[in-house]
Design an enzyme around this catalytic site. Structure first.
Site, mmCIF file in Angstrom:
data_model
loop_
_atom_site.group_PDB
_atom_site.id
_atom_site.type_symbol
_atom_site.label_atom_id
_atom_site.label_comp_id
_atom_site.label_asym_id
_atom_site.label_seq_id
_atom_site.Cartn_x
_atom_site.Cartn_y
_atom_site.Cartn_z
ATOM 1 N N HIS A 1 65.850 21.014 -2.078
ATOM 2 C CA HIS A 1 66.808 20.687 -1.010
ATOM 3 C C HIS A 1 66.171 20.879 0.375
ATOM 4 O O HIS A 1 66.335 20.038 1.261
ATOM 5 C CB HIS A 1 68.036 21.603 -1.104
ATOM 6 N N HIS B 1 64.648 25.079 -7.052
ATOM 7 C CA HIS B 1 65.809 24.209 -6.830
ATOM 8 C C HIS B 1 66.118 24.111 -5.340
ATOM 9 O O HIS B 1 66.269 23.001 -4.797
ATOM 10 C CB HIS B 1 67.020 24.771 -7.584
ATOM 11 N N GLU B 2 66.213 25.262 -4.687
ATOM 12 C CA GLU B 2 66.538 25.270 -3.259
ATOM 13 C C GLU B 2 65.390 24.708 -2.419
ATOM 14 O O GLU B 2 65.628 24.104 -1.371
ATOM 15 C CB GLU B 2 66.886 26.693 -2.805
#
Length: 350
Positions: free
Chosen positions: A21, A17-18
Protein backbone atom coordinates in the site's frame (compact mmCIF):
# COMPACT_ATOMS: atom_id res chain seq x y z
CA UNK A 1 11.14 -19.79 20.72
CA UNK A 2 8.09 -20.87 18.72
CA UNK A 3 6.08 -17.89 20.04
CA UNK A 4 8.81 -15.45 19.00
CA UNK A 5 9.03 -16.97 15.50
CA UNK A 6 5.22 -16.82 15.23
CA UNK A 7 5.13 -13.10 16.02
CA UNK A 8 8.05 -12.39 13.69
CA UNK A 9 6.39 -14.28 10.82
CA UNK A 10 3.02 -12.59 11.36
CA UNK A 11 4.61 -9.14 11.68
CA UNK A 12 6.72 -9.75 8.57
CA UNK A 13 3.67 -10.70 6.51
CA UNK A 14 1.75 -7.65 7.74
CA UNK A 15 4.77 -5.45 6.96
CA UNK A 16 4.86 -6.61 3.34
CA UNK A 17 1.11 -6.10 2.97
CA UNK A 18 1.31 -2.53 4.24
CA UNK A 19 4.50 -1.91 2.27
CA UNK A 20 2.53 -2.70 -0.89
CA UNK A 21 0.00 0.00 0.00
CA UNK A 22 2.77 2.43 1.00
CA UNK A 23 4.79 2.09 -2.22
CA UNK A 24 1.68 2.29 -4.43
CA UNK A 25 0.43 5.37 -2.55
CA UNK A 26 3.77 7.15 -2.86
CA UNK A 27 3.94 6.23 -6.55
CA UNK A 28 0.49 7.81 -7.02
CA UNK A 29 1.64 10.97 -5.22
CA UNK A 30 -0.32 10.36 -1.99
CA UNK A 31 1.18 11.58 1.27
CA UNK A 32 1.47 8.72 3.80
CA UNK A 33 1.18 10.00 7.36
CA UNK A 34 1.72 6.78 9.35
CA UNK A 35 3.03 3.28 8.64
CA UNK A 36 2.24 1.09 11.65
CA UNK A 37 2.82 -2.56 12.49
CA UNK A 38 0.31 -3.39 15.20
CA UNK A 39 -2.48 -1.41 16.83
CA UNK A 40 -2.95 0.44 20.11
CA UNK A 41 -0.24 2.13 22.13
CA UNK A 42 2.94 2.96 20.23
CA UNK A 43 6.00 1.15 21.58
CA UNK A 44 8.53 2.59 19.16
CA UNK A 45 8.44 5.11 16.34
CA UNK A 46 10.68 7.21 14.13
CA UNK A 47 10.26 9.56 11.19
CA UNK A 48 11.75 8.80 7.78
CA UNK A 49 10.78 9.66 4.17
CA UNK A 50 8.28 12.17 5.61
CA UNK A 51 6.30 9.30 7.23
CA UNK A 52 6.00 8.21 10.85
CA UNK A 53 7.02 4.54 11.16
CA UNK A 54 5.81 2.81 14.32
CA UNK A 55 5.47 -0.50 16.13
CA UNK A 56 2.43 -0.74 18.40
CA UNK A 57 1.48 -2.94 21.33
CA UNK A 58 -1.09 -5.25 19.69
CA UNK A 59 0.71 -7.18 16.90
CA UNK A 60 -2.48 -8.43 15.23
CA UNK A 61 -2.43 -6.25 12.14
CA UNK A 62 -1.17 -2.99 10.80
CA UNK A 63 -2.16 0.01 8.76
CA UNK A 64 -0.96 2.73 6.42
CA UNK A 65 -2.75 6.01 7.11
CA UNK A 66 -2.86 8.14 3.99
CA UNK A 67 -3.80 11.78 3.87
CA UNK A 68 -7.59 11.99 3.55
CA UNK A 69 -8.24 8.32 4.31
CA UNK A 70 -9.07 7.07 7.80
CA UNK A 71 -11.08 3.87 8.41
CA UNK A 72 -11.79 4.89 12.00
CA UNK A 73 -13.53 8.05 10.74
CA UNK A 74 -14.65 8.00 7.07
CA UNK A 75 -15.71 11.68 7.34
CA UNK A 76 -12.06 12.80 7.63
CA UNK A 77 -11.29 13.80 4.07
CA UNK A 78 -8.80 16.09 2.41
CA UNK A 79 -8.83 17.44 -1.11
CA UNK A 80 -5.24 18.65 -1.25
CA UNK A 81 -3.20 17.60 -4.27
CA UNK A 82 -1.33 14.93 -2.28
CA UNK A 83 -4.50 13.48 -0.73
CA UNK A 84 -5.96 10.03 -1.34
CA UNK A 85 -9.37 11.62 -1.98
CA UNK A 86 -8.21 13.55 -5.05
CA UNK A 87 -7.08 10.44 -6.91
CA UNK A 88 -9.17 8.77 -9.60
CA UNK A 89 -11.05 5.55 -8.76
CA UNK A 90 -8.55 3.52 -10.81
CA UNK A 91 -5.60 5.09 -8.96
CA UNK A 92 -7.24 4.33 -5.60
CA UNK A 93 -8.02 0.76 -6.67
CA UNK A 94 -4.34 0.36 -7.65
CA UNK A 95 -3.28 1.51 -4.16
CA UNK A 96 -5.81 -0.84 -2.52
CA UNK A 97 -4.83 -3.87 -4.62
CA UNK A 98 -1.13 -3.32 -3.91
CA UNK A 99 -1.44 -4.67 -0.34
CA UNK A 100 -2.98 -8.06 -1.20
CA UNK A 101 -0.78 -8.12 -4.32
CA UNK A 102 2.32 -7.81 -2.13
CA UNK A 103 1.14 -10.85 -0.13
CA UNK A 104 0.75 -12.95 -3.28
CA UNK A 105 4.18 -11.84 -4.54
CA UNK A 106 5.73 -12.66 -1.15
CA UNK A 107 4.11 -16.11 -1.20
CA UNK A 108 5.58 -16.73 -4.67
CA UNK A 109 9.05 -15.71 -3.41
CA UNK A 110 8.73 -17.99 -0.36
CA UNK A 111 7.63 -20.95 -2.52
CA UNK A 112 10.55 -20.18 -4.87
CA UNK A 113 13.04 -20.43 -1.98
CA UNK A 114 11.31 -23.59 -0.77
CA UNK A 115 11.81 -25.11 -4.24
CA UNK A 116 15.49 -24.12 -4.18
CA UNK A 117 15.82 -26.01 -0.89
CA UNK A 118 14.62 -29.29 -2.49
CA UNK A 119 11.53 -29.92 -0.34
CA UNK A 120 10.66 -33.49 0.55
CA UNK A 121 7.67 -35.05 -1.21
CA UNK A 122 5.94 -38.39 -0.68
CA UNK A 123 7.32 -41.21 -2.80
CA UNK A 124 4.81 -43.60 -4.47
CA UNK A 125 5.66 -46.39 -2.01
CA UNK A 126 2.72 -48.43 -0.74
CA UNK A 127 2.11 -48.83 2.97
CA UNK A 128 -1.27 -50.26 3.90
CA UNK A 129 -3.31 -52.29 1.40
CA UNK A 130 -7.02 -52.50 2.25
CA UNK A 131 -8.49 -55.99 2.21
CA UNK A 132 -10.75 -56.76 -0.77
CA UNK A 133 -9.78 -53.48 -2.45
CA UNK A 134 -8.76 -53.33 -6.15
CA UNK A 135 -5.11 -53.18 -5.05
CA UNK A 136 -5.53 -56.20 -2.76
CA UNK A 137 -7.24 -58.24 -5.50
CA UNK A 138 -4.52 -57.25 -8.01
CA UNK A 139 -1.82 -58.47 -5.63
CA UNK A 140 -0.20 -55.19 -4.58
CA UNK A 141 1.77 -55.44 -1.34
CA UNK A 142 3.31 -53.22 1.32
CA UNK A 143 6.63 -51.61 0.19
CA UNK A 144 5.78 -51.95 -3.51
CA UNK A 145 6.82 -48.84 -5.45
CA UNK A 146 4.52 -47.70 -8.27
CA UNK A 147 6.88 -46.50 -11.01
CA UNK A 148 4.39 -45.85 -13.83
CA UNK A 149 0.68 -45.95 -14.70
CA UNK A 150 -0.32 -46.70 -18.30
CA UNK A 151 3.24 -45.95 -19.37
CA UNK A 152 3.37 -42.54 -17.63
CA UNK A 153 6.30 -42.29 -15.20
CA UNK A 154 5.37 -41.66 -11.56
CA UNK A 155 7.74 -39.95 -9.12
CA UNK A 156 5.38 -38.59 -6.43
CA UNK A 157 2.46 -40.01 -4.47
CA UNK A 158 0.30 -37.01 -5.47
CA UNK A 159 0.88 -37.67 -9.18
CA UNK A 160 -0.25 -41.26 -8.68
CA UNK A 161 -3.33 -40.30 -6.66
CA UNK A 162 -4.38 -37.66 -9.23
CA UNK A 163 -4.02 -40.14 -12.11
CA UNK A 164 -6.08 -42.74 -10.29
CA UNK A 165 -8.79 -40.21 -9.35
CA UNK A 166 -9.18 -39.04 -12.96
CA UNK A 167 -8.83 -42.49 -14.55
CA UNK A 168 -11.32 -44.16 -16.87
CA UNK A 169 -11.46 -47.94 -16.85
CA UNK A 170 -8.62 -50.39 -16.14
CA UNK A 171 -5.11 -49.20 -15.26
CA UNK A 172 -1.81 -50.88 -16.02
CA UNK A 173 0.57 -50.38 -13.08
CA UNK A 174 4.30 -50.95 -13.29
CA UNK A 175 5.62 -51.69 -9.82
CA UNK A 176 9.04 -52.37 -8.34
CA UNK A 177 9.16 -55.15 -5.76
CA UNK A 178 12.45 -56.28 -4.24
CA UNK A 179 14.33 -54.82 -7.18
CA UNK A 180 12.22 -56.56 -9.83
CA UNK A 181 9.63 -55.02 -12.16
CA UNK A 182 6.10 -56.42 -12.20
CA UNK A 183 2.90 -55.36 -13.96
CA UNK A 184 -0.55 -55.30 -12.38
CA UNK A 185 -3.96 -54.61 -13.91
CA UNK A 186 -6.71 -53.12 -11.75
CA UNK A 187 -9.82 -50.95 -11.97
CA UNK A 188 -10.26 -48.12 -9.41
CA UNK A 189 -13.56 -47.93 -7.53
CA UNK A 190 -15.51 -44.98 -6.17
CA UNK A 191 -15.09 -44.80 -2.41
CA UNK A 192 -16.24 -42.40 0.27
CA UNK A 193 -13.53 -39.99 1.42
CA UNK A 194 -13.00 -36.59 3.03
CA UNK A 195 -11.58 -33.57 1.23
CA UNK A 196 -9.35 -30.89 2.78
CA UNK A 197 -12.45 -29.02 4.05
CA UNK A 198 -13.74 -32.09 5.92
CA UNK A 199 -16.58 -32.66 3.45
CA UNK A 200 -17.67 -36.15 2.44
CA UNK A 201 -16.85 -36.80 -1.21
CA UNK A 202 -16.61 -39.80 -3.52
CA UNK A 203 -13.47 -40.35 -5.55
CA UNK A 204 -11.82 -43.17 -7.46
CA UNK A 205 -9.29 -45.06 -5.34
CA UNK A 206 -7.55 -48.43 -5.37
CA UNK A 207 -7.34 -48.99 -1.61
CA UNK A 208 -3.75 -48.18 -0.66
CA UNK A 209 -2.07 -45.89 1.85
CA UNK A 210 1.33 -44.24 1.76
CA UNK A 211 4.30 -45.84 3.50
CA UNK A 212 5.48 -42.34 4.44
CA UNK A 213 8.67 -42.63 2.41
CA UNK A 214 9.89 -39.27 1.08
CA UNK A 215 12.53 -38.01 -1.33
CA UNK A 216 13.89 -34.53 -2.11
CA UNK A 217 12.35 -32.73 -5.06
CA UNK A 218 15.16 -31.77 -7.42
CA UNK A 219 14.09 -28.97 -9.78
CA UNK A 220 15.71 -27.04 -12.60
CA UNK A 221 15.51 -23.23 -12.69
CA UNK A 222 12.43 -23.26 -14.96
CA UNK A 223 10.82 -25.99 -12.85
CA UNK A 224 11.48 -23.89 -9.74
CA UNK A 225 9.50 -20.98 -11.22
CA UNK A 226 6.73 -23.39 -12.25
CA UNK A 227 6.65 -24.92 -8.74
CA UNK A 228 6.37 -21.47 -7.09
CA UNK A 229 3.63 -20.41 -9.51
CA UNK A 230 1.63 -23.64 -9.10
CA UNK A 231 1.87 -23.57 -5.30
CA UNK A 232 0.80 -19.91 -5.13
CA UNK A 233 -2.19 -20.55 -7.40
CA UNK A 234 -3.11 -23.73 -5.50
CA UNK A 235 -2.96 -21.98 -2.10
CA UNK A 236 -4.99 -19.01 -3.41
CA UNK A 237 -7.64 -21.27 -4.93
CA UNK A 238 -7.84 -23.38 -1.79
CA UNK A 239 -8.35 -20.35 0.47
CA UNK A 240 -10.86 -18.67 -1.89
CA UNK A 241 -12.81 -21.94 -1.97
CA UNK A 242 -12.60 -22.32 1.80
CA UNK A 243 -13.93 -18.79 2.38
CA UNK A 244 -16.78 -19.39 -0.09
CA UNK A 245 -17.73 -22.66 1.61
CA UNK A 246 -17.62 -20.98 5.03
CA UNK A 247 -19.85 -18.10 3.86
CA UNK A 248 -22.39 -20.45 2.25
CA UNK A 249 -22.45 -22.80 5.25
CA UNK A 250 -20.87 -25.70 3.38
CA UNK A 251 -18.14 -25.80 6.04
CA UNK A 252 -19.20 -25.42 9.71
CA UNK A 253 -18.25 -22.19 11.47
CA UNK A 254 -16.38 -24.22 14.11
CA UNK A 255 -13.64 -24.77 11.51
CA UNK A 256 -12.77 -21.05 11.56
CA UNK A 257 -9.50 -20.37 13.34
CA UNK A 258 -8.08 -17.22 14.89
CA UNK A 259 -4.78 -15.74 15.87
CA UNK A 260 -4.17 -18.46 18.50
CA UNK A 261 -4.36 -21.10 15.77
CA UNK A 262 -1.93 -19.13 13.62
CA UNK A 263 0.56 -18.78 16.48
CA UNK A 264 0.24 -22.45 17.46
CA UNK A 265 0.61 -23.76 13.91
CA UNK A 266 3.59 -21.49 13.26
CA UNK A 267 5.14 -22.68 16.51
CA UNK A 268 4.60 -26.31 15.48
CA UNK A 269 6.13 -25.57 12.08
CA UNK A 270 9.17 -24.07 13.83
CA UNK A 271 9.76 -27.40 15.58
CA UNK A 272 9.79 -29.12 12.17
CA UNK A 273 12.48 -26.88 10.67
CA UNK A 274 12.83 -23.77 8.52
CA UNK A 275 11.24 -25.41 5.46
CA UNK A 276 7.97 -25.92 7.36
CA UNK A 277 8.06 -22.31 8.59
CA UNK A 278 8.46 -21.06 5.00
CA UNK A 279 5.58 -23.28 3.84
CA UNK A 280 3.31 -21.99 6.57
CA UNK A 281 4.40 -18.36 6.08
CA UNK A 282 3.61 -18.62 2.36
CA UNK A 283 0.17 -20.04 3.12
CA UNK A 284 -0.63 -17.32 5.68
CA UNK A 285 0.61 -14.67 3.24
CA UNK A 286 -1.84 -15.92 0.61
CA UNK A 287 -4.51 -16.04 3.33
CA UNK A 288 -3.94 -12.37 4.16
CA UNK A 289 -4.11 -11.46 0.49
CA UNK A 290 -7.37 -13.33 -0.07
CA UNK A 291 -9.13 -12.18 3.11
CA UNK A 292 -8.27 -8.53 2.45
CA UNK A 293 -10.00 -8.78 -0.93
CA UNK A 294 -13.33 -9.69 0.67
CA UNK A 295 -15.95 -6.96 -0.04
CA UNK A 296 -16.17 -5.91 3.61
CA UNK A 297 -15.96 -2.09 3.97
CA UNK A 298 -13.27 -2.16 6.67
CA UNK A 299 -11.01 -4.21 4.37
CA UNK A 300 -9.28 -3.40 1.08
CA UNK A 301 -12.01 -5.26 -0.80
CA UNK A 302 -14.67 -2.99 0.70
CA UNK A 303 -12.84 0.16 -0.39
CA UNK A 304 -12.36 -1.35 -3.85
CA UNK A 305 -16.14 -1.94 -3.93
CA UNK A 306 -16.80 1.77 -3.23
CA UNK A 307 -14.36 2.81 -5.95
CA UNK A 308 -15.89 0.43 -8.47
CA UNK A 309 -19.25 2.05 -7.66
CA UNK A 310 -17.74 5.49 -8.31
CA UNK A 311 -16.15 4.24 -11.54
CA UNK A 312 -19.47 2.91 -12.85
CA UNK A 313 -21.87 5.63 -11.69
CA UNK A 314 -19.42 8.58 -11.97
CA UNK A 315 -20.11 9.70 -8.41
CA UNK A 316 -19.01 8.75 -4.91
CA UNK A 317 -21.27 6.68 -2.70
CA UNK A 318 -23.09 8.86 -0.18
CA UNK A 319 -21.18 9.60 3.00
CA UNK A 320 -24.04 8.25 5.15
CA UNK A 321 -24.00 4.89 3.36
CA UNK A 322 -20.20 4.66 3.58
CA UNK A 323 -20.30 5.34 7.33
CA UNK A 324 -23.06 2.78 7.94
CA UNK A 325 -21.39 0.10 5.81
CA UNK A 326 -18.00 0.78 7.43
CA UNK A 327 -19.50 0.34 10.90
CA UNK A 328 -21.19 -2.87 9.71
CA UNK A 329 -17.84 -4.00 8.29
CA UNK A 330 -16.09 -3.49 11.63
CA UNK A 331 -18.90 -5.40 13.38
CA UNK A 332 -18.47 -8.30 10.95
CA UNK A 333 -14.67 -8.27 11.36
CA UNK A 334 -14.78 -8.20 15.16
CA UNK A 335 -17.47 -10.89 15.07
CA UNK A 336 -15.27 -13.15 12.91
CA UNK A 337 -12.25 -12.46 15.13
CA UNK A 338 -14.33 -13.29 18.21
CA UNK A 339 -15.62 -16.50 16.63
CA UNK A 340 -12.10 -17.50 15.63
CA UNK A 341 -10.84 -16.83 19.16
CA UNK A 342 -13.78 -18.77 20.67
CA UNK A 343 -13.01 -21.76 18.41
CA UNK A 344 -9.31 -21.56 19.28
CA UNK A 345 -10.05 -21.65 23.01
CA UNK A 346 -12.44 -24.59 22.53
CA UNK A 347 -9.74 -26.51 20.64
CA UNK A 348 -7.18 -25.82 23.35
CA UNK A 349 -9.63 -27.07 25.99
CA UNK A 350 -10.37 -30.21 23.96
Amino acid sequence: MGMIVSLLVLSGLIFFHELGHYLAARYMGVYVEVFSIGFGKKLFSFRKFDTEWSISAIPLGGYVRMKGQDDSDPTKKSYDEDSYNTKTPLQKIFILLAGPGANFILAFILYFFIALGSPNVLSPVIGQVLKDSPAFIAGLETNDTISSIDGVKITEWKEMADMIASSEGTLNLEIIRDGFIEYKLLTPKLRESKNMFGETIYKKMIGIGSAGVTHPLELSVSETFSYATEQTIFASTMIFTGVKKLLFGEVPAKELGGVISIVKLTSDATDSGWMSVLFFAALISVNLGVLNLLPIPALDGGHIMFNVYELIFRREASEAIIIKLTIAGWVILFGLMGLGLFNDVNRLMG
